[in-house]
Design an enzyme around this catalytic site. Structure first.
Site, PDB file in Angstrom:
ATOM      1  CD1 TRP A   1      -6.476   4.910  -6.085  1.00  0.00           C
ATOM      2  CD2 TRP A   1      -4.531   4.844  -7.160  1.00  0.00           C
ATOM      3  NE1 TRP A   1      -5.481   4.824  -5.141  1.00  0.00           N
ATOM      4  CE2 TRP A   1      -4.271   4.782  -5.791  1.00  0.00           C
ATOM      5  CE3 TRP A   1      -3.457   4.821  -8.051  1.00  0.00           C
ATOM      6  CZ2 TRP A   1      -2.987   4.691  -5.268  1.00  0.00           C
ATOM      7  CZ3 TRP A   1      -2.173   4.737  -7.534  1.00  0.00           C
ATOM      8  CH2 TRP A   1      -1.949   4.664  -6.156  1.00  0.00           C
ATOM      9  CD1 TRP A   2     -10.918   3.979  -6.067  1.00  0.00           C
ATOM     10  CD2 TRP A   2     -12.904   3.719  -7.049  1.00  0.00           C
ATOM     11  NE1 TRP A   2     -11.739   4.969  -5.611  1.00  0.00           N
ATOM     12  CE2 TRP A   2     -12.958   4.833  -6.191  1.00  0.00           C
ATOM     13  CE3 TRP A   2     -14.026   3.365  -7.771  1.00  0.00           C
ATOM     14  CZ2 TRP A   2     -14.115   5.593  -6.037  1.00  0.00           C
ATOM     15  CZ3 TRP A   2     -15.171   4.121  -7.627  1.00  0.00           C
ATOM     16  CH2 TRP A   2     -15.211   5.226  -6.764  1.00  0.00           C
TER      17      TRP A   2
ATOM     18  CE1 TYR B   1      -4.112   1.972   0.594  1.00  0.00           C
ATOM     19  CE2 TYR B   1      -2.606   3.339   1.853  1.00  0.00           C
ATOM     20  CZ  TYR B   1      -3.822   3.153   1.229  1.00  0.00           C
ATOM     21  OH  TYR B   1      -4.745   4.175   1.223  1.00  0.00           O
TER      22      TYR B   1
ATOM     23  CG  HIS C   1      -1.106   5.435  -1.480  1.00  0.00           C
ATOM     24  ND1 HIS C   1      -1.598   4.152  -1.534  1.00  0.00           N
ATOM     25  CD2 HIS C   1      -2.181   6.254  -1.533  1.00  0.00           C
ATOM     26  CE1 HIS C   1      -2.912   4.202  -1.620  1.00  0.00           C
ATOM     27  NE2 HIS C   1      -3.299   5.477  -1.625  1.00  0.00           N
TER      28      HIS C   1
ATOM     29  CE1 TYR D   1      -6.673  11.089   1.377  1.00  0.00           C
ATOM     30  CE2 TYR D   1      -6.419  11.281  -0.989  1.00  0.00           C
ATOM     31  CZ  TYR D   1      -6.921  10.612   0.106  1.00  0.00           C
ATOM     32  OH  TYR D   1      -7.663   9.478  -0.058  1.00  0.00           O
TER      33      TYR D   1
END
Length: 104
Positions: A76-77, A18, A22, A41
């Site tokens: 992206w999902w 993850y 990112h 963010y």
């Protein structure tokens, strides 16, 4: 500015993957976040529960909601679906958190 926080769940053992994905966030995804009014963010990880806690500042929640339908967001999902809990459309299972305190 609207402060929004939410939680998602990572599959066990996927923390490094993850973070890797990112840390290499696609430029198109960064641009889309800013274009749809998102800034400041951050995502935090709780190792004990595999829960991800997100925080983002938004210009407008309606504008931000429209970002879900962008091609880059859907891509992206799909890219992230193998490492976290998702809905049938590959969107992350995301639960909004209720603000209870803020101090500037």
């Amino acid at each position: 500015m609207i402060r929004k926080s939410f939680k998602m769940k990572l599959y066990p053992g996927m923390e490094e993957e993850y973070a890797k994905r990112h840390n290499a966030l696609w430029p198109e995804m960064k641009d889309m976040i800013h274009e749809y009014g998102g800034s400041n963010y951050s995502i935090f990880f709780d190792r004990e529960t595999n829960i991800l806690y997100g925080y983002i500042e938004l210009e407008d929640e309606g504008k931000w909601a429209k970002s879900a339908d962008t091609e880059i967001n859907r891509k992206w999902w799909d890219y992230m679906a193998d490492i976290m809990e998702t809905n049938p459309d590959n969107s992350p299972v995301s639960i909004d958190l209720v603000p209870v305190f803020h101090l500037d």
